[in-house]
Design an enzyme around this catalytic site. Structure first.
Site, PDB file in Angstrom:
ATOM      1  N   THR A   6      37.363  48.423  -2.613  1.00  0.00           N
ATOM      2  CA  THR A   6      36.101  49.013  -1.984  1.00  0.00           C
ATOM      3  C   THR A   6      35.160  48.583  -3.020  1.00  0.00           C
ATOM      4  OG1 THR A   6      37.670  50.582  -1.004  1.00  0.00           O
ATOM      5  CG2 THR A   6      35.167  51.065  -1.219  1.00  0.00           C
ATOM      6  N   CYS A   7      35.543  48.989  -4.328  1.00  0.00           N
ATOM      7  CA  CYS A   7      34.185  48.941  -5.514  1.00  0.00           C
ATOM      8  C   CYS A   7      33.809  47.568  -5.430  1.00  0.00           C
ATOM      9  CB  CYS A   7      35.051  49.342  -6.839  1.00  0.00           C
ATOM     10  SG  CYS A   7      33.948  49.183  -8.013  1.00  0.00           S
ATOM     11  N   SER A  47      40.421  54.084  -0.132  1.00  0.00           N
ATOM     12  CA  SER A  47      40.165  55.099   0.855  1.00  0.00           C
ATOM     13  C   SER A  47      39.135  54.084   1.870  1.00  0.00           C
ATOM     14  CB  SER A  47      39.204  56.199   0.176  1.00  0.00           C
ATOM     15  OG  SER A  47      37.876  55.485  -0.436  1.00  0.00           O
ATOM     16  N   ILE A  75      26.449  58.318  -1.363  1.00  0.00           N
ATOM     17  CA  ILE A  75      26.129  57.015  -0.443  1.00  0.00           C
ATOM     18  C   ILE A  75      24.936  57.311   0.303  1.00  0.00           C
ATOM     19  CG2 ILE A  75      27.025  55.701   1.575  1.00  0.00           C
ATOM     20  CD1 ILE A  75      29.691  56.052   0.747  1.00  0.00           C
ATOM     21  N   GLU A  93      21.945  56.800  -2.244  1.00  0.00           N
ATOM     22  CA  GLU A  93      21.868  55.484  -2.822  1.00  0.00           C
ATOM     23  C   GLU A  93      21.469  54.585  -1.556  1.00  0.00           C
ATOM     24  OE1 GLU A  93      25.259  54.100  -4.937  1.00  0.00           O
ATOM     25  OE2 GLU A  93      25.159  55.512  -6.529  1.00  0.00           O
ATOM     26  N   ASP A 103      41.368  56.607  -5.105  1.00  0.00           N
ATOM     27  CA  ASP A 103      40.991  57.342  -4.183  1.00  0.00           C
ATOM     28  C   ASP A 103      41.928  57.821  -3.327  1.00  0.00           C
ATOM     29  OD1 ASP A 103      38.650  56.748  -5.068  1.00  0.00           O
ATOM     30  OD2 ASP A 103      37.723  55.777  -3.134  1.00  0.00           O
ATOM     31  N   HIS A 144      35.871  54.463 -12.134  1.00  0.00           N
ATOM     32  CA  HIS A 144      36.205  54.484 -13.516  1.00  0.00           C
ATOM     33  C   HIS A 144      37.359  55.479 -13.386  1.00  0.00           C
ATOM     34  CE1 HIS A 144      32.494  56.710 -12.651  1.00  0.00           C
ATOM     35  NE2 HIS A 144      32.893  57.411 -13.178  1.00  0.00           N
ATOM     36  N   HIS A 168      13.528  55.585 -32.002  1.00  0.00           N
ATOM     37  CA  HIS A 168      12.421  55.881 -31.157  1.00  0.00           C
ATOM     38  C   HIS A 168      11.515  54.653 -31.093  1.00  0.00           C
ATOM     39  CE1 HIS A 168       8.524  57.719 -30.422  1.00  0.00           C
ATOM     40  NE2 HIS A 168       7.895  56.986 -31.265  1.00  0.00           N
TER      41      HIS A 168
END
Ligand code: FAD
Ligand code: NAI
Length: 466
Positions: free
Chosen positions: A40-41, A145, A184, A187, A312, A321, A444
């Site tokens: 899926t990923c 999944s 989902i 995004e 999943d 991850h 900085h």
């Protein structure tokens, strides 16, 4: 063929586990039912969604912020077909990379549907026809999944769609109704809102990304509202109908009324379900729980000790991850090592703009668990770096233990939050206090100064630039 380890499923959990097994000298096979590895990923999740998020963000900035930067453009247009094609190139390169890694690590790759014959034997119904049977001393279920939907919202993949179809639309929706304002929804809703589509969220709970710290949901809603989105919180979808060129969504309001929303697309993003279809778990002596998950113990072993499961398809966060850590964990366990996963410190990221990233406890959790705590926050608008890039929305919020000052949770909504959260993970893995971080030099000007300032605020209410 007899293997030390057979892995069923080549998503981030499966392929990472396979590589770690091979590194540890275990003879390894991986089975994937689709022609491209990566699960899926890589194919329809993390990677393609981020490719479209990046493209749409470029367009949005060109249309809305370039003038302020002193850059003028004429005839700006969206070429959605090119965006989708670039996304597919990124996916193809990435999945080919996994096939290369399998070869490099001498992992045998089988393309086809894997199903158990018995607790040591897996049959592969091969993609190119025929069948093959292989045996494994250990077997890992890494089957991932699929999108969840309900009978009241029947996905037809044309007008009533899931994330998979939303990643390859042929036109920018005029009005996309999104059921579920989770990750989902946030995004992919951002993608199409940035490209000029109208987006409406219908959500069961009272905020966006409701499982994250409440401050994040509120801030994210403000940012997404700027893209012209509408929100229907505490609303319940009762029916979704495809009427040809439009979709009609019936919704119950919190005060008991019924309204209908009409759009050209309805994105169903109400969660994902564990996937074990066709695996024939029973032949291995395994069952799923009421939610369809494969049950595992703390060592990721199922009730049949040489069969493991990850990602999943088991309990816990559905994150790439997290699956990867579990793949490594299982490989090292099989090799006789004693690995460890610190689940509380797995970060959670939403790749909107501003990005949302979090690790550790939410404020709601520490309250609920009666943990004495203090907070420190710092807004990005007080940071020179953020003003320079015009990324002034958002803040960093640090939760620390009231007595020991140990950091308990870090919640960031702001520019590059996804990358910044890594510092918080490292700090928390080493059980740093807020003061520890506030005494470390941060370059900085960088966005990371906001984390240091929030830690200063949490330590003794002594942020410098606020
Ligand atoms: P999967 O990646 O689902 O892989 C399982 C594989 O097993 C699939 O390839 C499947 O075809 C194969 N398979 C299943 N059954 C069989 C069988 N019987 N035989 C052979 N093969 C089989 N997570 C993040 O951490 N970050 C993100 O940015 C992110 N973005 C996402 C965006 C979207 C749109 C979606 C849908 C998900 C996103 N996720 C993200 C979640 C992430 O994709 C999953 O958590 C992750 O892919 C789970 O990995 P896995 O290895 O458990 O399973
Ligand atoms: P989600 O669980 O994040 O959000 C689903 C939302 O739908 C919830 O807010 C829920 O309250 C709401 N909902 C459920 N039923 C509803 C109904 N009938 N009416 C209205 N609202 C309803 O699930 P989502 O967004 O589908 O994503 C699935 C999973 O994929 C995520 O949990 C996450 O693990 C993974 N993912 C991760 C990403 C990342 O890490 N950046 C990106 C995309 C997905």
């Amino acid at each position: 063929m007899e293997y030390d380890v057979i892995i069923i499923g080549s998503g981030p959990g499966g392929y990472t586990g396979a590589i770690r097994c091979a590194q540890l000298g275990l003879k390894t096979a991986i089975i994937e039912k689709y022609p491209a590895l990566g699960g899926t990923c890589l194919n329809v999740g993390c990677i393609p969604s981020k490719a479209l998020l990046d493209s749409s963000e470029h367009y949005y900035n060109a249309a809305h912020t370039f003038t302020q930067h002193g850059i003028k453009l004429d005839n700006l247009q969206v070429d959605l077909a090119q965006m989708i094609s670039r996304k597919q190139d990124v996916v193809d390169q990435t999945t080919k990379g996994i096939a290369f890694l399998m070869k490099k690590n001498k992992i045998d790759t089988y393309y086809g549907l894997g199903s158990f014959v018995d607790a040591h034997t897996v049959k592969i119904a091969k993609t190119d026809g025929g069948e093959e049977t292989i045996k494994g001393k250990n077997i890992v279920i890494a089957t991932g999944s699929k999108p969840l939907s309900f009978p009241s919202m029947p996905v037809d993949k044309k007008r009533i769609i899931t994330s998979t179809e939303a990643l390859k639309l042929e036109q920018v929706p005029k009005h996309m109704i999104i059921i579920g304002a989770g990750v989902i929804g946030a995004e992919l809703g951002s993608v199409y809102a940035r490209l000029g589509g109208k987006v409406s969220f219908v959500e069961f709970f009272d905020s966006m990304i409701p499982t994250m710290d409440k401050t994040m949901g509120k801030e994210l809603q403000k940012a997404i509202k700027k893209l012209g989105a509408d929100f229907y919180f505490n609303h319940k979808v009762t029916q979704v109908e495809n009427k040809g060129d439009e979709v009609v969504v019936s919704v119950d309001t919190p005060d008991g009324k019924q309204i209908t929303l009409t759009g050209d697309y309805c994105l169903v993003s109400v969660g994902r379900r564990p996937y074990t279809d066709g695996l024939n778990l029973e032949a291995a002596g395994l069952k799923t729980d009421a939610k369809g998950k494969v049950e595992v113990d703390n060592n990721l072993r199922t009730s049949v000790p040489h069969i493991y499961a990850l990602g999943d398809v088991i309990r816990g966060a559905m994150l790439a991850h997290k699956a990867e850590e579990e793949g490594t964990f299982i490989a090292e366990t099989i090799a006789g090592q004693k690995p460890h996963i610190h689940y509380r410190l797995i970060p959670n990221v939403v790749y909107t703009w501003p990005e949302v990233a979090a690790v550790g406890y939410t404020e709601e959790e520490v309250k609920q668990q009666g943990i004495p705590y203090k907070t420190g926050s710092f807004p990005f608008k007080a940071l020179g770096r953020a003003r320079a890039s015009m990324d002034i929305d958002g803040l960093v919020k640090v939760l620390a233990h009231k007595e020991t000052d140990e950091i308990l949770g870090v919640h960031i909504i702001g520019p590059r939050a996804a990358d910044m959260i890594a510092e918080a993970v490292v700090a928390m893995e080493f059980r740093a206090s807020a003061e520890d971080v506030s005494r470390m030099s941060h370059a900085h000007p960088t966005y990371t100064e906001a984390f240091k300032e929030a830690c200063l605020a949490a330590t003794d209410n002594r942020a410098i630039n606020m």
